[in-house]
Design a protein around this motif. Structure first.
Motif, PDB file in Angstrom:
ATOM      1  N   SER A  14     -12.179   5.909  -1.567  1.00 51.41           N
ATOM      2  CA  SER A  14     -11.003   6.787  -1.511  1.00 51.41           C
ATOM      3  C   SER A  14     -10.468   6.931  -0.102  1.00 51.41           C
ATOM      4  CB  SER A  14     -11.320   8.156  -2.102  1.00 51.41           C
ATOM      5  OG  SER A  14     -11.584   8.067  -3.479  1.00 51.41           O
ATOM      6  N   SER A  15     -11.352   7.267   0.835  1.00 51.93           N
ATOM      7  CA  SER A  15     -10.893   7.473   2.205  1.00 51.93           C
ATOM      8  C   SER A  15     -10.390   6.180   2.821  1.00 51.93           C
ATOM      9  CB  SER A  15     -12.014   8.069   3.064  1.00 51.93           C
ATOM     10  OG  SER A  15     -13.153   7.236   3.057  1.00 51.93           O
ATOM     11  N   ALA A  16     -11.098   5.073   2.560  1.00 58.42           N
ATOM     12  CA  ALA A  16     -10.673   3.792   3.120  1.00 58.42           C
ATOM     13  C   ALA A  16      -9.350   3.335   2.512  1.00 58.42           C
ATOM     14  CB  ALA A  16     -11.754   2.733   2.882  1.00 58.42           C
ATOM     15  N   ALA A  17      -9.201   3.508   1.195  1.00 58.20           N
ATOM     16  CA  ALA A  17      -7.969   3.097   0.532  1.00 58.20           C
ATOM     17  C   ALA A  17      -6.789   3.944   0.999  1.00 58.20           C
ATOM     18  CB  ALA A  17      -8.128   3.198  -0.980  1.00 58.20           C
ATOM     19  N   ARG A  18      -7.021   5.241   1.169  1.00 52.42           N
ATOM     20  CA  ARG A  18      -5.954   6.138   1.628  1.00 52.42           C
ATOM     21  C   ARG A  18      -5.483   5.740   3.022  1.00 52.42           C
ATOM     22  NH1 ARG A  18      -8.382  10.343   0.694  1.00 52.42           N
ATOM     23  NH2 ARG A  18      -7.340  11.089  -1.185  1.00 52.42           N
ATOM     24  N   ARG A  19      -6.424   5.493   3.906  1.00 46.44           N
ATOM     25  CA  ARG A  19      -6.066   5.129   5.278  1.00 46.44           C
ATOM     26  C   ARG A  19      -5.419   3.742   5.337  1.00 46.44           C
ATOM     27  NH1 ARG A  19     -10.864   5.892   9.289  1.00 46.44           N
ATOM     28  NH2 ARG A  19      -9.143   5.589  10.758  1.00 46.44           N
ATOM     29  N   LEU A  20      -5.899   2.831   4.493  1.00 43.78           N
ATOM     30  CA  LEU A  20      -5.300   1.502   4.450  1.00 43.78           C
ATOM     31  C   LEU A  20      -3.853   1.582   3.977  1.00 43.78           C
ATOM     32  CD1 LEU A  20      -5.563  -1.601   4.642  1.00 43.78           C
ATOM     33  CD2 LEU A  20      -6.320  -1.573   2.252  1.00 43.78           C
ATOM     34  N   ALA A  21      -3.613   2.405   2.950  1.00 47.61           N
ATOM     35  CA  ALA A  21      -2.248   2.559   2.443  1.00 47.61           C
ATOM     36  C   ALA A  21      -1.323   3.091   3.528  1.00 47.61           C
ATOM     37  CB  ALA A  21      -2.250   3.500   1.233  1.00 47.61           C
ATOM     38  N   ARG A  22      -1.804   4.050   4.293  1.00 45.31           N
ATOM     39  CA  ARG A  22      -0.991   4.587   5.386  1.00 45.31           C
ATOM     40  C   ARG A  22      -0.669   3.506   6.411  1.00 45.31           C
ATOM     41  NH1 ARG A  22      -4.533   9.657   5.910  1.00 45.31           N
ATOM     42  NH2 ARG A  22      -3.526  11.221   4.598  1.00 45.31           N
ATOM     43  N   ARG A  23      -1.680   2.715   6.743  1.00 49.24           N
ATOM     44  CA  ARG A  23      -1.460   1.679   7.756  1.00 49.24           C
ATOM     45  C   ARG A  23      -0.457   0.636   7.278  1.00 49.24           C
ATOM     46  NH1 ARG A  23      -6.263  -1.419  10.965  1.00 49.24           N
ATOM     47  NH2 ARG A  23      -6.765   0.765  11.390  1.00 49.24           N
ATOM     48  N   LEU A  24      -0.540   0.289   6.002  1.00 47.26           N
ATOM     49  CA  LEU A  24       0.343  -0.740   5.452  1.00 47.26           C
ATOM     50  C   LEU A  24       1.720  -0.196   5.068  1.00 47.26           C
ATOM     51  CD1 LEU A  24      -2.192  -2.551   3.075  1.00 47.26           C
ATOM     52  CD2 LEU A  24      -1.461  -3.311   5.350  1.00 47.26           C
ATOM     53  N   GLY A  25       1.835   1.128   4.945  1.00 43.31           N
ATOM     54  CA  GLY A  25       3.077   1.715   4.451  1.00 43.31           C
ATOM     55  C   GLY A  25       3.193   1.612   2.938  1.00 43.31           C
ATOM     56  N   PHE A  26       2.040   1.531   2.242  1.00 48.35           N
ATOM     57  CA  PHE A  26       1.995   1.440   0.785  1.00 48.35           C
ATOM     58  C   PHE A  26       1.740   2.824   0.187  1.00 48.35           C
ATOM     59  CE2 PHE A  26       0.559  -3.260   0.010  1.00 48.35           C
ATOM     60  CZ  PHE A  26       1.537  -3.702   0.887  1.00 48.35           C
ATOM     61  N   ARG A  27       1.979   2.977  -1.106  1.00 41.39           N
ATOM     62  CA  ARG A  27       1.570   4.180  -1.827  1.00 41.39           C
ATOM     63  C   ARG A  27       0.071   4.081  -2.118  1.00 41.39           C
ATOM     64  NH1 ARG A  27       5.081   5.821  -6.898  1.00 41.39           N
ATOM     65  NH2 ARG A  27       4.203   7.860  -6.364  1.00 41.39           N
ATOM     66  N   PHE A  28      -0.569   5.219  -2.237  1.00 40.77           N
ATOM     67  CA  PHE A  28      -2.004   5.260  -2.532  1.00 40.77           C
ATOM     68  C   PHE A  28      -2.226   5.840  -3.914  1.00 40.77           C
ATOM     69  CE2 PHE A  28      -5.897   8.069  -2.204  1.00 40.77           C
ATOM     70  CZ  PHE A  28      -6.788   7.054  -2.510  1.00 40.77           C
ATOM     71  N   LEU A  29      -3.012   5.127  -4.731  1.00 35.94           N
ATOM     72  CA  LEU A  29      -3.337   5.576  -6.084  1.00 35.94           C
ATOM     73  C   LEU A  29      -4.829   5.869  -6.163  1.00 35.94           C
ATOM     74  CD1 LEU A  29      -2.803   6.103  -9.051  1.00 35.94           C
ATOM     75  CD2 LEU A  29      -2.790   3.626  -9.448  1.00 35.94           C
ATOM     76  N   ASP A  30      -5.160   7.152  -6.213  1.00 38.50           N
ATOM     77  CA  ASP A  30      -6.555   7.605  -6.277  1.00 38.50           C
ATOM     78  C   ASP A  30      -6.925   7.809  -7.747  1.00 38.50           C
ATOM     79  OD1 ASP A  30      -9.008   8.805  -6.079  1.00 38.50           O
ATOM     80  OD2 ASP A  30      -8.405  10.322  -4.624  1.00 38.50           O
ATOM     81  N   THR A  31      -7.407   6.764  -8.396  1.00 36.19           N
ATOM     82  CA  THR A  31      -7.706   6.868  -9.827  1.00 36.19           C
ATOM     83  C   THR A  31      -8.913   7.767 -10.088  1.00 36.19           C
ATOM     84  OG1 THR A  31      -9.170   4.918  -9.909  1.00 36.19           O
ATOM     85  CG2 THR A  31      -6.802   4.541 -10.151  1.00 36.19           C
ATOM     86  N   GLY A  32      -9.842   7.810  -9.141  1.00 34.92           N
ATOM     87  CA  GLY A  32     -10.983   8.689  -9.310  1.00 34.92           C
ATOM     88  C   GLY A  32     -10.563  10.144  -9.418  1.00 34.92           C
ATOM     89  N   ALA A  33      -9.536  10.515  -8.664  1.00 31.17           N
ATOM     90  CA  ALA A  33      -9.031  11.888  -8.718  1.00 31.17           C
ATOM     91  C   ALA A  33      -8.469  12.198 -10.102  1.00 31.17           C
ATOM     92  CB  ALA A  33      -7.960  12.096  -7.652  1.00 31.17           C
ATOM     93  N   MET A  34      -7.903  11.201 -10.751  1.00 32.72           N
ATOM     94  CA  MET A  34      -7.348  11.420 -12.088  1.00 32.72           C
ATOM     95  C   MET A  34      -8.464  11.740 -13.084  1.00 32.72           C
ATOM     96  SD  MET A  34      -4.556   8.298 -12.041  1.00 32.72           S
ATOM     97  CE  MET A  34      -3.643   8.772 -13.514  1.00 32.72           C
ATOM     98  N   TYR A  35      -9.553  10.983 -13.042  1.00 36.06           N
ATOM     99  CA  TYR A  35     -10.674  11.247 -13.946  1.00 36.06           C
ATOM    100  C   TYR A  35     -11.332  12.588 -13.628  1.00 36.06           C
ATOM    101  CZ  TYR A  35     -10.309   6.559 -15.848  1.00 36.06           C
ATOM    102  OH  TYR A  35      -9.855   5.433 -16.482  1.00 36.06           O
ATOM    103  N   ARG A  36     -11.418  12.911 -12.345  1.00 39.52           N
ATOM    104  CA  ARG A  36     -11.977  14.196 -11.952  1.00 39.52           C
ATOM    105  C   ARG A  36     -11.111  15.342 -12.476  1.00 39.52           C
ATOM    106  NH1 ARG A  36     -15.525  14.458  -7.504  1.00 39.52           N
ATOM    107  NH2 ARG A  36     -16.273  12.424  -6.792  1.00 39.52           N
ATOM    108  N   ALA A  37      -9.796  15.173 -12.414  1.00 37.30           N
ATOM    109  CA  ALA A  37      -8.892  16.222 -12.892  1.00 37.30           C
ATOM    110  C   ALA A  37      -9.054  16.440 -14.394  1.00 37.30           C
ATOM    111  CB  ALA A  37      -7.443  15.851 -12.560  1.00 37.30           C
ATOM    112  N   VAL A  38      -9.237  15.370 -15.132  1.00 38.25           N
ATOM    113  CA  VAL A  38      -9.471  15.498 -16.571  1.00 38.25           C
ATOM    114  C   VAL A  38     -10.769  16.261 -16.820  1.00 38.25           C
ATOM    115  CG1 VAL A  38      -9.990  14.233 -18.696  1.00 38.25           C
ATOM    116  CG2 VAL A  38      -8.131  13.464 -17.202  1.00 38.25           C
ATOM    117  N   ALA A  39     -11.811  15.946 -16.040  1.00 41.57           N
ATOM    118  CA  ALA A  39     -13.084  16.651 -16.196  1.00 41.57           C
ATOM    119  C   ALA A  39     -12.927  18.140 -15.871  1.00 41.57           C
ATOM    120  CB  ALA A  39     -14.145  16.020 -15.296  1.00 41.57           C
ATOM    121  N   LEU A  40     -12.190  18.442 -14.820  1.00 41.14           N
ATOM    122  CA  LEU A  40     -11.953  19.840 -14.460  1.00 41.14           C
ATOM    123  C   LEU A  40     -11.208  20.565 -15.575  1.00 41.14           C
ATOM    124  CD1 LEU A  40     -11.931  22.179 -12.391  1.00 41.14           C
ATOM    125  CD2 LEU A  40      -9.794  21.202 -11.484  1.00 41.14           C
TER     126      LEU A  40
END
Length: 223
Positions: A14-40
């Motif tokens: 998550s942290s590496a993908a988020r930072r990579l997206a920022r560096r590249l100027g891409f959007r970041f999709l945190d799919t783990g957060a989606m599953y966590r939100a469903v669990a919550l």
């Protein structure tokens, strides 16, 4: 362009993908957060975890909004609430639920349609985006992953035991790899990156190097 980053729990995706997206100027999709939100949401609704259709119904009722730094569930910022050890443990019920996985897979594909995206998870290269132009499998040693998770939970103010974190990680690894649908697997065309001994900046440098190499070799750039 779609860049997938898959790997086991605690690999730092998550942290590496988020930072990579920022560096590249891409959007970041945190799919783990989606599953966590469903669990919550399932916990709050008091679902019977042994009745998967109950959790699927809860998931279908949710509106999830993702940005590079936050996730909103029905308009509520649950970015911090989904990161507790309790929700981490309960997330397995969402991840093992085929109806939930199909629903979230559709949402993930809709998020990435026509966009430059860095996406992370367990099945991004194998199930959700098998045609992604750049696929990375990010991993680390078992004890290193548990240590990182332990320090992260401590930083969030949770009282945790390293041995317990390691035990739960082993169970999660087993469930992730044995899951019949959307299980953790390295795609045949994924590039493996072992992060042991690398600091966060070095990890992102390596990932950016891989993406740029793919772009140069394939003659593709951002949309």
């Amino acid at each position: 362009m779609i860049v997938t980053i898959d790997g086991p729990a605690g690999a730092g995706k998550s942290s590496a993908a988020r930072r990579l997206a920022r560096r590249l100027g891409f959007r970041f999709l945190d799919t783990g957060a989606m599953y966590r939100a469903v669990a919550l949401a399932g916990k709050r609704a008091g679902v019977d975890w042994d009745q998967p259709e109950e959790l699927a119904a809860v998931a279908a009722s949710l509106t999830l909004e993702l940005s590079n730094d936050a996730i909103l569930m029905n308009g509520e910022d649950v970015t911090a609430a989904i990161r507790t050890l309790e929700i981490t443990t309960l997330t397995q019920h969402a991840a093992d639920n085929q109806a939930v996985r199909r629903l979230l897979t559709d949402q993930q594909r809709a998020f990435a349609a026509g966009q430059d995206v860095v996406t992370e998870g367990r099945d991004q290269a194998t199930v959700v985006f098998p045609g992604a132009q750049c696929k990375i499998f990010l991993t680390a040693g078992e004890e290193e992953r548990a240590r990182r998770r332990f320090l992260d939970l401590q930083a969030r103010g949770e009282e945790v035991d390293l041995a317990e974190v390691l035990r739960k990680q082993r169970l999660r690894d087993q469930c992730d790899t044995e899951r019949a649908y959307g299980g953790l697997a390295k795609a045949s065309d994924s590039i493996e990156v072992l992060t042991d001994g690398l600091n966060p900046d070095q990890v992102v440098d390596r990932l950016a190097e891989i993406v740029q190499g793919v772009q140069s070799h394939s003659g593709i750039g951002s949309n």
